[in-house]
Design a protein around this motif. Structure first.
Motif, short mmCIF file in Angstrom:
data_model
loop_
_atom_site.label_atom_id
_atom_site.label_comp_id
_atom_site.label_asym_id
_atom_site.label_seq_id
_atom_site.Cartn_x
_atom_site.Cartn_y
_atom_site.Cartn_z
N VAL A 183 -5.30 -1.20 0.65
CA VAL A 183 -5.36 -2.49 1.32
C VAL A 183 -6.51 -3.32 0.75
O VAL A 183 -6.33 -4.50 0.41
CB VAL A 183 -5.53 -2.31 2.85
CG1 VAL A 183 -5.96 -3.63 3.51
CG2 VAL A 183 -4.23 -1.82 3.48
N LYS A 206 -2.92 -5.14 8.11
CA LYS A 206 -4.29 -5.08 7.60
C LYS A 206 -4.43 -5.88 6.30
O LYS A 206 -5.42 -6.59 6.10
CB LYS A 206 -4.70 -3.63 7.36
CG LYS A 206 -4.87 -2.80 8.61
CD LYS A 206 -5.27 -1.36 8.25
CE LYS A 206 -5.45 -0.49 9.47
NZ LYS A 206 -5.82 0.91 9.10
N LEU A 207 -3.44 -5.77 5.43
CA LEU A 207 -3.52 -6.46 4.16
C LEU A 207 -3.48 -7.97 4.35
O LEU A 207 -4.28 -8.70 3.75
CB LEU A 207 -2.36 -6.01 3.26
CG LEU A 207 -2.25 -6.71 1.90
CD1 LEU A 207 -3.52 -6.55 1.09
CD2 LEU A 207 -1.05 -6.17 1.12
N PRO A 234 0.80 -1.24 0.00
CA PRO A 234 0.00 0.00 0.00
C PRO A 234 0.82 1.28 0.00
O PRO A 234 0.55 2.19 -0.79
CB PRO A 234 -0.85 -0.14 1.26
CG PRO A 234 -1.05 -1.61 1.40
CD PRO A 234 0.25 -2.23 0.97
N TRP A 235 1.84 1.39 0.86
CA TRP A 235 2.59 2.64 0.90
C TRP A 235 3.37 2.88 -0.39
O TRP A 235 3.39 3.99 -0.92
CB TRP A 235 3.53 2.68 2.10
CG TRP A 235 4.62 3.71 1.95
CD1 TRP A 235 5.96 3.52 1.89
CD2 TRP A 235 4.43 5.14 1.81
NE1 TRP A 235 6.63 4.70 1.71
CE2 TRP A 235 5.72 5.72 1.65
CE3 TRP A 235 3.31 5.97 1.77
CZ2 TRP A 235 5.91 7.10 1.48
CZ3 TRP A 235 3.50 7.35 1.59
CH2 TRP A 235 4.78 7.90 1.46
N LEU A 263 -4.42 4.63 2.03
CA LEU A 263 -3.82 3.34 2.36
C LEU A 263 -4.89 2.28 2.60
O LEU A 263 -4.74 1.12 2.18
CB LEU A 263 -2.90 3.47 3.58
CG LEU A 263 -1.63 4.29 3.36
CD1 LEU A 263 -0.91 4.50 4.69
CD2 LEU A 263 -0.70 3.62 2.36
N ASP A 264 -5.97 2.66 3.26
CA ASP A 264 -7.04 1.70 3.51
C ASP A 264 -7.69 1.25 2.21
O ASP A 264 -8.03 0.07 2.05
CB ASP A 264 -8.10 2.32 4.44
CG ASP A 264 -7.66 2.37 5.89
OD1 ASP A 264 -6.71 1.64 6.25
OD2 ASP A 264 -8.25 3.15 6.67
N ARG A 267 1.52 -1.33 9.90
CA ARG A 267 0.05 -1.41 10.05
C ARG A 267 -0.65 -1.76 8.75
O ARG A 267 -1.53 -2.65 8.74
CB ARG A 267 -0.48 -0.09 10.61
CG ARG A 267 -0.09 0.17 12.06
CD ARG A 267 -0.62 1.50 12.52
NE ARG A 267 -0.01 1.93 13.77
CZ ARG A 267 -0.12 3.15 14.28
NH1 ARG A 267 -0.82 4.07 13.64
NH2 ARG A 267 0.47 3.47 15.41
N PRO A 268 -0.32 -1.11 7.62
CA PRO A 268 -0.98 -1.53 6.37
C PRO A 268 -0.69 -2.97 5.98
O PRO A 268 -1.57 -3.67 5.46
CB PRO A 268 -0.41 -0.54 5.33
CG PRO A 268 -0.03 0.66 6.13
CD PRO A 268 0.47 0.12 7.43
N HIS A 269 0.52 -3.46 6.26
CA HIS A 269 0.82 -4.86 5.95
C HIS A 269 0.00 -5.78 6.85
O HIS A 269 -0.50 -6.82 6.39
CB HIS A 269 2.30 -5.14 6.13
CG HIS A 269 3.16 -4.60 5.02
ND1 HIS A 269 4.20 -5.31 4.45
CD2 HIS A 269 3.12 -3.42 4.36
CE1 HIS A 269 4.77 -4.59 3.50
NE2 HIS A 269 4.13 -3.42 3.43
N ASP A 296 -3.97 8.12 5.25
CA ASP A 296 -4.42 6.88 5.88
C ASP A 296 -5.64 6.32 5.16
O ASP A 296 -5.78 5.10 5.01
CB ASP A 296 -4.74 7.12 7.36
CG ASP A 296 -3.49 7.31 8.20
OD1 ASP A 296 -2.37 7.05 7.69
OD2 ASP A 296 -3.61 7.73 9.37
#
Length: 343
Positions: free
Chosen positions: A184, A227-228, A142-143, A180-181, A223-225, A177
């Motif tokens: 994800v 969530k993913l 995501p990032w 990013l969501d 955090r994004p990882h 953010d």
């Protein structure tokens, strides 16, 4: 017959390290250059299943790597979300201005359907591969994808600093953010489609993890990882996942501990001792310097031996610390494969 690659990724110590190279289907191969010349542009090439399958299989025929990685690109997701993406010869990716997060959120769940040609590529490759050769799908993290999207329309894109994107992170944290969501969700559906199409492992490429302070590494990578991975599993995907936060050796143990991927890829700059610490937590992949692969000679043999001595007790997948370079001599690839006993 289970592949050595999947055995190592499951935590087994194999008779020799399985091997594949990032960007192993690419410009260092004359057969790839000939094939690429037939496509009108790079995105069209990636989304032509027959051509992309052929590109994926070319290095498998020539070298017999233990795994094939589907020929695609990390910037297909923005296109599926409505952002214009194209590649300039000799300059790399270019992107139009980013659509609104709200409009992209409406399209996120359909990203897999939008990129169905990649699934067809995977199916064609899986049909052609022998059972002892694994097939890897992938997506940009995501990032990393967000950094290109946010840089879109600015002249900084492709210059490596991600200056525009990182400024947005500080100036508009809520908006970043939210983006990013969205990514994800879109990436999770894209990866599910790949698994459904025959991918036996999935890799998350975080190409721009380097240079982030602790708080941003947590916010933009960890955090994004997390969530993913959770979302991919919610969608029913069971194949193993590999995380690759490039340039983040200082955070490697933390990432391995906190992100529930099955394996972790290490980059060129990761110290051998750090790799051993990560290896105590989960299987590792990496991390030969692509420039050393270009140079060849005794120095290449010495480094291969050092990696074998440090990480060869496994579980370990031999790879580069980043992608193979266009001017790498084919004989140097063969030299590495012979050195580790893969040829």
């Amino acid at each position: 017959m289970t592949s050595l690659f999947l055995q190592a990724l499951s935590g087994e110590t194999t008779s020799r390290p399985p091997v594949w190279f990032m960007r192993q289907a690419g410009r260092y191969l004359p057969e790839y250059r000939a094939l690429r010349a037939e496509a009108p542009d790079f995105i069209s090439f990636c989304l032509n299943p027959e051509m992309a399958a052929e590109a994926t299989l070319q290095p498998m025929r020539r070298f017999g790597f233990d795994a094939a990685i589907v020929f695609a690109d990390i910037l297909l997701i923005p296109g599926a979300l409505g952002q214009k993406v194209w590649f300039e010869a000799g300059e790399g990716p270019r992107m139009g201005l980013m659509p609104s997060v709200e409009s992209m959120a409406e399209r996120a769940a359909s990203a897999g359907d939008e990129l169905r040609p990649v699934g067809r590529t995977l199916s064609l490759v899986r049909e052609a591969l022998s059972e002892d050769r694994a097939l890897i799908g992938f997506a940009g993290a995501p990032w990393t994808v967000a950094s290109y999207m946010l840089d879109g329309g600015h002249d900084t894109i492709g210059k490596g600093e991600r200056a525009v994107a990182r400024t947005y992170v500080y100036k508009d944290p809520v908006g970043v953010d939210a983006l990013l969501d969205v990514l994800v969700e879109a990436t999770a559906h894209y990866l599910k489609m790949q698994a459904d199409s025959g991918a036996q492992a999935l890799k998350i490429f975080e190409s721009w993890a380097e240079g982030l302070p602790d708080d941003l590494f947590e916010r933009l990578v960890v955090r994004p990882h997390q969530k993913l991975v959770a979302r991919v599993r919610e969608l029913g995907v069971t194949v193993p996942l590999i995380g690759f936060p490039r340039g983040s050796a200082a955070h490697a143990v933390r990432y391995a501990r906190d992100v529930d991927v099955n394996g972790m890829a290490l980059d060129t700059a990761c110290p051998l001792g750090v790799g051993r610490e990560v290896q105590k937590i989960k299987p590792i992949q990496g991390a030969l310097d692509p420039l050393l692969l270009r140079a060849g000679g005794e120095a290449l043999d010495r480094r291969v031996d050092q990696l074998m001595e440090a990480w060869g007790h496994g579980p370990w997948i031999f790879n580069l610390g980043h992608g193979i370079l266009p001017d790498v001599p084919i004989t140097h690839v063969e030299q590495v494969l012979k050195r580790i006993g893969a040829q």
